[in-house]
Each structure stands twice: as C-alpha cells, then as structure tokens.
Design a protein around this motif. Structure first.
Motif, PDB file in Angstrom:
ATOM      1  N   VAL A 354     -43.357  29.874  29.271  1.00  0.00           N
ATOM      2  CA  VAL A 354     -44.084  29.848  30.543  1.00  0.00           C
ATOM      3  C   VAL A 354     -43.300  30.695  31.541  1.00  0.00           C
ATOM      4  O   VAL A 354     -42.180  30.360  31.920  1.00  0.00           O
ATOM      5  CB  VAL A 354     -44.234  28.410  31.071  1.00  0.00           C
ATOM      6  CG1 VAL A 354     -45.092  28.409  32.325  1.00  0.00           C
ATOM      7  CG2 VAL A 354     -44.842  27.523  30.012  1.00  0.00           C
ATOM      8  N   ASP A 355     -43.924  31.817  31.937  1.00  0.00           N
ATOM      9  CA  ASP A 355     -43.271  32.792  32.807  1.00  0.00           C
ATOM     10  C   ASP A 355     -43.436  32.397  34.274  1.00  0.00           C
ATOM     11  O   ASP A 355     -44.379  31.677  34.620  1.00  0.00           O
ATOM     12  CB  ASP A 355     -43.943  34.161  32.577  1.00  0.00           C
ATOM     13  CG  ASP A 355     -43.021  35.315  32.865  1.00  0.00           C
ATOM     14  OD1 ASP A 355     -41.922  35.075  33.401  1.00  0.00           O
ATOM     15  OD2 ASP A 355     -43.391  36.459  32.550  1.00  0.00           O
ATOM     16  N   ASP A 356     -42.548  32.906  35.100  1.00  0.00           N
ATOM     17  CA  ASP A 356     -42.622  32.707  36.562  1.00  0.00           C
ATOM     18  C   ASP A 356     -42.759  31.237  36.918  1.00  0.00           C
ATOM     19  O   ASP A 356     -43.489  30.872  37.849  1.00  0.00           O
ATOM     20  CB  ASP A 356     -43.799  33.513  37.172  1.00  0.00           C
ATOM     21  CG  ASP A 356     -43.707  34.980  36.813  1.00  0.00           C
ATOM     22  OD1 ASP A 356     -42.612  35.419  36.422  1.00  0.00           O
ATOM     23  OD2 ASP A 356     -44.735  35.675  36.907  1.00  0.00           O
ATOM     24  N   PHE A 357     -42.057  30.386  36.172  1.00  0.00           N
ATOM     25  CA  PHE A 357     -42.165  28.944  36.390  1.00  0.00           C
ATOM     26  C   PHE A 357     -41.661  28.592  37.789  1.00  0.00           C
ATOM     27  O   PHE A 357     -40.641  29.095  38.235  1.00  0.00           O
ATOM     28  CB  PHE A 357     -41.347  28.189  35.327  1.00  0.00           C
ATOM     29  CG  PHE A 357     -41.644  26.720  35.299  1.00  0.00           C
ATOM     30  CD1 PHE A 357     -42.713  26.229  34.579  1.00  0.00           C
ATOM     31  CD2 PHE A 357     -40.848  25.826  35.998  1.00  0.00           C
ATOM     32  CE1 PHE A 357     -43.000  24.873  34.562  1.00  0.00           C
ATOM     33  CE2 PHE A 357     -41.125  24.477  35.983  1.00  0.00           C
ATOM     34  CZ  PHE A 357     -42.201  23.999  35.268  1.00  0.00           C
ATOM     35  N   ILE A 377     -37.565  30.477  34.805  1.00  0.00           N
ATOM     36  CA  ILE A 377     -37.573  30.180  36.244  1.00  0.00           C
ATOM     37  C   ILE A 377     -37.777  31.478  37.011  1.00  0.00           C
ATOM     38  O   ILE A 377     -37.034  32.453  36.823  1.00  0.00           O
ATOM     39  CB  ILE A 377     -36.240  29.539  36.681  1.00  0.00           C
ATOM     40  CG1 ILE A 377     -35.937  28.283  35.855  1.00  0.00           C
ATOM     41  CG2 ILE A 377     -36.265  29.216  38.170  1.00  0.00           C
ATOM     42  CD1 ILE A 377     -34.577  27.675  36.155  1.00  0.00           C
ATOM     43  N   ASP A 378     -38.764  31.495  37.871  1.00  0.00           N
ATOM     44  CA  ASP A 378     -39.079  32.710  38.621  1.00  0.00           C
ATOM     45  C   ASP A 378     -37.885  33.145  39.473  1.00  0.00           C
ATOM     46  O   ASP A 378     -37.174  32.320  40.038  1.00  0.00           O
ATOM     47  CB  ASP A 378     -40.292  32.467  39.515  1.00  0.00           C
ATOM     48  CG  ASP A 378     -40.802  33.761  40.085  1.00  0.00           C
ATOM     49  OD1 ASP A 378     -41.349  34.556  39.310  1.00  0.00           O
ATOM     50  OD2 ASP A 378     -40.614  34.002  41.299  1.00  0.00           O
ATOM     51  N   ARG A 379     -37.739  34.466  39.585  1.00  0.00           N
ATOM     52  CA  ARG A 379     -36.541  34.952  40.284  1.00  0.00           C
ATOM     53  C   ARG A 379     -36.560  34.661  41.785  1.00  0.00           C
ATOM     54  O   ARG A 379     -35.526  34.685  42.433  1.00  0.00           O
ATOM     55  CB  ARG A 379     -36.297  36.423  39.991  1.00  0.00           C
ATOM     56  CG  ARG A 379     -37.215  37.404  40.596  1.00  0.00           C
ATOM     57  CD  ARG A 379     -36.862  38.786  40.069  1.00  0.00           C
ATOM     58  NE  ARG A 379     -38.008  39.636  40.074  1.00  0.00           N
ATOM     59  CZ  ARG A 379     -38.331  40.411  41.095  1.00  0.00           C
ATOM     60  NH1 ARG A 379     -37.577  40.438  42.162  1.00  0.00           N
ATOM     61  NH2 ARG A 379     -39.412  41.164  41.037  1.00  0.00           N
ATOM     62  N   ALA A 420     -33.142  31.518  33.332  1.00  0.00           N
ATOM     63  CA  ALA A 420     -33.183  31.886  34.754  1.00  0.00           C
ATOM     64  C   ALA A 420     -33.389  33.393  34.832  1.00  0.00           C
ATOM     65  O   ALA A 420     -32.632  34.164  34.240  1.00  0.00           O
ATOM     66  CB  ALA A 420     -31.891  31.489  35.437  1.00  0.00           C
ATOM     67  N   GLU A 421     -34.442  33.789  35.550  1.00  0.00           N
ATOM     68  CA  GLU A 421     -34.765  35.219  35.667  1.00  0.00           C
ATOM     69  C   GLU A 421     -34.156  35.806  36.931  1.00  0.00           C
ATOM     70  O   GLU A 421     -33.916  35.074  37.895  1.00  0.00           O
ATOM     71  CB  GLU A 421     -36.282  35.381  35.796  1.00  0.00           C
ATOM     72  CG  GLU A 421     -37.017  35.349  34.504  1.00  0.00           C
ATOM     73  CD  GLU A 421     -38.413  35.911  34.692  1.00  0.00           C
ATOM     74  OE1 GLU A 421     -38.650  37.018  34.204  1.00  0.00           O
ATOM     75  OE2 GLU A 421     -39.254  35.253  35.326  1.00  0.00           O
ATOM     76  N   GLY A 422     -33.940  37.114  36.927  1.00  0.00           N
ATOM     77  CA  GLY A 422     -33.530  37.815  38.146  1.00  0.00           C
ATOM     78  C   GLY A 422     -32.131  37.474  38.608  1.00  0.00           C
ATOM     79  O   GLY A 422     -31.864  37.456  39.813  1.00  0.00           O
TER      80      GLY A 422
HETATM   81 MG    MG Z   1     -41.096  36.101  35.253  1.00  0.00          MG
END
Ligand code: MG
Ligand code: C2E
Ligand code: MG
Length: 471
Positions: A354-357, A377-379, A420-422
């Motif tokens: 699940v992207d941009d959670f 996790i969305d950045r 964790a993204e970004g």
């Molecule tokens: Mg994303």
C-alpha cells in the motif's frame, strides 16, 4: 405544495424552434447566449460577470431518475435558477448539465452573492414526475472589466473563462464557487499540451523506467554497521522525456492519463518494460526483488493480473520476486474486479504494497486479511521529522512523530513490512531506526536511476551481503 417539474412528453414536442432554441428548458442555448452577450458588450451595456453553473454528478441523477426524469430535473432546475436570478441578469443553457448566467451591473449584489443564492436554492430537492433529487453545483465566475475599453474580453472569452473556473470548482470537490484567474488558463493549456504529447509519447518510445533502491536498516545492536544499508529491493518509477515539454514528472502526467483514459496504455507499457528488465537481471543472476506501481484504474480491468503474470512468466521472472504497489485510496473502492486481481496476484506469490500510506482514507480492515504484505509511509509524514539544526519539537514534528509511531505499531501488530519513503537525512533515518522502522527508501540511500546505472551501483558488486554506504 411542491410543483412537479414536467417530464418531456416526447422529443417531438410541439414547439416553435425559433422561439425556443433549446426545447428542453425553454432557454437560449450557448450560441444564443453568446450572441446576446456579444451585443451587450459591444453596445457598452453593463454586463459585469458570466457564471457557469455545472451540476455535480449529473450522471447519478440520470441513473436515479432515468432519462426523462433527468430532463424533468433540468426543467425544474432551470425554473429555480430563473427565480433566483430574477431581474439580476439572463439565464441560458450551457453544454451538458450546465447553465450560463449573465449578471448585469444594474443588478443588486455581486456575482459571489448570486452564486451563494444559487447554492442556497439547491438545498431543497427538485421534484419530477420520476421522483425527486438533490443537486449541488460547481459555479465558475468570469468577471468582465467594464470601462477598460479594448481590454474587455469578448463574449466567447468570458464564457470560456467561466467554464474553466467551473471545472476548477469541480476539481476542487464541487459544491463551491470559484473565480477565474489567468493562472487557470496556463494550467489548462499545460494540461491540454500534456494530453496531446502523451498520445505521441507512447508511440514514440519517450518513456523509460528508472529504479530506486530499497534498503534494510541495520539493527541497533550492531553499532559498527551504523552506516551500512542492505539492498532488499528496488522500485520501478516511470520517466518521460518529451521532445516538446522536456522532462515531465509522473506526479503531473499520471493523474492526467488517469482522467483521459490513457493510463491503461501507460500501465501496459510499464508492465512490459518492468518484466523485460527483471528478466535481464534475473538471467544475469541479479534476482533482486522489485516493485511496480500500477494505477487503481488498471485493477478495474479483469485481465490485469493475468497479463502481468503472463509477462513475468515469458521473461522467466518468479512472481514471488515482484511487489505491486497501489495507492491507499484504491483500497476504498474495492470493486469485484479489483478484488479478483488482488487475489490472483496473491495466489501466484506477488506481494501487494500500500503506497503513500497515511495520506488517504485507508480501509484499515483490508490490511487485516493478509492480502497486503507491505505499507509504504508517505514521504510527507517523514519530511517534518527533526533535523540536526533544529531539535525543537514543533507541533508539526510532534504530530508526524505520533502518526509514524502509530503506523509502525500497526505494521508490527499485523506482521507487515513498513517502508519509510523519502528519507533524505541521517536524522530522519536515526529517528526511524530508533522507533523500529527496518526498511527505508529515499535520496539518503539512493535516487531512482536508469537500469544500467542501478546495476553498476547496486547489483554488480553485490555478493549478497556487501553493504552499500551512505553517500
Ligand atoms: Mg509513495
Ligand atoms: P511513489 O510510488 O510514492 O514514488 C515515490 C516518489 O518519491 C518518486 O517520485 C520518487 O522519485 C520520490 N522520492 C523517492 N525518494 C525521495 C526522497 O528522498 N525525497 C524526495 N523529495 N522524493 C523522493 P516520482 O518518480 O516523481 O513518482 C511520483 C509518483 O508517480 C509515484 O509515487 C507513483 O505514485 C507515480 N508513479 C511513478 N511511476 C509510476 C508508474 O510506472 N505507474 C504508475 N501508475 N504510477 C507511477
Ligand atoms: Mg510507489
């Protein structure tokens, strides 16, 4: 007593077409409106604004009331609008389920006030012979500039500006009024250019895939390897370089492709390029797990899962090495086909992420039933984490920390991998590691690069465990 808006008897109603150019609502149509507006502007009359009133979700009214009922609804609506406008201006039919209004200067009140009155009038349902229905409207306002001589927009420009503002009102969620600004024209022109260029770009091979590494963080217990990241996967990200527009980011063109129905062709290209690249790497012994981003629209296509699995099989890529990323909001509207695609992929061993959670409305219930393996996790939530220079816990930082802790706890409890993204700074990484986050993606560890460079940087010198270093 409620007066029922008539349902038309038949298309061939006995009317004088010259007197009533639009037989549906007894109103002038776009052409008639433009002519009268033009005349008014040319003779220096006192038009101050044009309003475009677009009914939100008219399709659902057509489904609810049927074709005749929906026509009756428009009759009722026209009558109500005429009542609200009174002597303030003139009403006409626009295209589709929209109306045009000319507001005259002599009228009491402003265009904003008129828009407000229209929205108030729509609070009551409109009764028709097929039942009653509620509607909200997106209202676009374009103001003429009286007394500015040549600068005054001609009729068609004003009508167009009001329509553009109405589209902006609908895009912002509908049920609101928006005034036209010159920036809207620039935005629309850019969007239209992108639509045209996208069509060409797909045929001209202007798209490529870039790959961003995904790393596991070392354990706290091993201070010697503090800076060591272990590559655990890669994400394919689409890149477009148009000869006309230069580099355009997917955050800009994917939503446009989704709106215009081109996303199916784009996702198809991505699936083929992704499978081909993984096939090459796997054949060379680089069996790196990889993620692909697919639009929720593609999940609506019942053959999507079979197509992806077929492509992977053709390239001799194990389905278990693949993760499909889908945005959180897609989990909300789980149609029959979407669920079937999820299940087919899952059964073949493909993981779902699940992207941009943390940015949309998540269907948390869906996380429980084991279809999902990973949440990213969305950045925007990682961004506010404290940096070395300012250690103060601002409300923004404190809020993000609380949300991140909650997501990490949720992930642990459900046995999900949390990425964790970004992640851009050491401070962010240290905080995440301390809170038990084990996987990161971001510029700190590696940017998305062309496949050849990805291979050189991350795959070629990889005897399985050799760590990459923080740059
Ligand atoms: Mg994303
Ligand atoms: P996403 O899947 O969440 O991808 C992560 C985005 O964050 C990527 O932007 C990536 O380049 C960027 N990013 C990664 N690390 C950092 C960082 O440390 N700092 C900053 N500031 N940014 C970072 P990109 O490539 O522009 O993609 C944006 C979105 O477009 C993606 O978000 C995804 O939703 C969509 N997208 C990208 N490629 C595809 C595709 O092939 N198909 C579909 N349907 N959507 C795609
Ligand atoms: Mg993604």
């Amino acid at each position: 007593m409620t007066r029922l808006a008539p349902c038309p008897l038949s298309p061939a109603m006995d009317r004088d077409p010259a007197a009533t150019p639009d037989p549906l609502a007894d109103l002038p149509d776009h052409h008639g409106f433009a002519q009268r507006l033009s005349l008014a502007l040319a003779t220096g009359a006192d038009t101050v604004a044009v309003l475009n009133v677009r009914i939100d979700g008219f399709r659902s009214i057509e489904i609810l009331l049927g074709r005749d009922g929906a026509d009756g609804f428009l009759h009722g609506l026209a009558a109500r609008l005429a009542q609200v406008i009174g002597t303030r201006g003139m009403l006409a039919r626009g295209s589709g389920a929209s109306f045009l209004i000319r507001l005259d200067q002599s009228a009491k009140g402003t265009a904003d006030l008129l828009a407000q009155d229209i929205r108030a009038a729509l609070r009551h349902p409109i009764a028709t012979c097929a039942g009653s229905a509620h509607a909200t409207a997106s209202i676009g306002i374009a103001r003429a500039a009286p007394g500015r001589g040549d600068d005054r927009p001609v009729a068609e420009t004003l009508i167009r500006q009001a329509a553009i503002a109405a589209v902006a009102a609908r895009t912002a969620g509908g049920n609101r009024r928006v005034r036209h600004t010159p920036a809207m024209d620039a935005h629309l022109t850019r969007q239209s250019t992108i639509v045209q260029a996208l069509r060409q770009g797909l045929g001209n091979g202007e798209f490529t895939l870039a790959f961003q590494p995904k790393f596991a963080l070392p354990n706290d217990s091993d201070p010697d390897t503090e800076d060591a990241f272990r590559l655990i996967g890669t994400e394919a990200l689409l890149r477009w370089c148009s000869p006309e527009l230069g580099r355009v980011g997917p955050a800009e063109f994917i939503p446009i492709a989704e709106k215009t129905g081109m996303i199916g062709d784009i996702d198809d290209y991505v699936m083929r390029a992704f499978a081909r690249q993984l096939g090459r790497w796997h054949a060379a012994g680089h069996t790196v797990p990889a993620s692909i981003n697919l639009s929720p629209h593609s999940f609506e296509d019942e053959a999507m899962a079979s197509r992806l699995l077929g492509l992977l099989e053709r390239e001799r890529v194990a389905a278990t090495a693949v993760t499909v990323e889908i945005t959180e909001t897609a989990l909300l509207a789980m149609s029959r086909h979407t669920i079937a695609n999820f299940e087919r992929l899952k059964a073949a061993g493909v993981e779902i992420s699940v992207d941009d959670f943390g940015t949309g409305y998540s269907s948390l219930g869906y996380l429980r039933n084991s279809t999902v393996s990973e949440i990213k996790i969305d950045r925007s939530l990682v961004l506010p984490l404290p940096c070395a220079l300012s250690d103060q816990a601002t409300p923004d930082v404190a809020g993000s920390e609380a949300i991140l802790r909650a997501i990490l706890t949720l992930g642990r409890a459900l046995g999900l991998r949390v990425v964790a993204e970004g992640v851009e700074t050491r401070e962010q990484m240290t905080w995440l590691r301390r809170e038990g986050c084990r996987t990161i993606q971001g510029f700190l560890a590696g940017r998305a690069v062309a496949p050849e460079l990805f291979e050189r940087l991350h795959l070629s010198h990889r005897p399985g465990s050799q760590p990459s270093q923080v740059a």
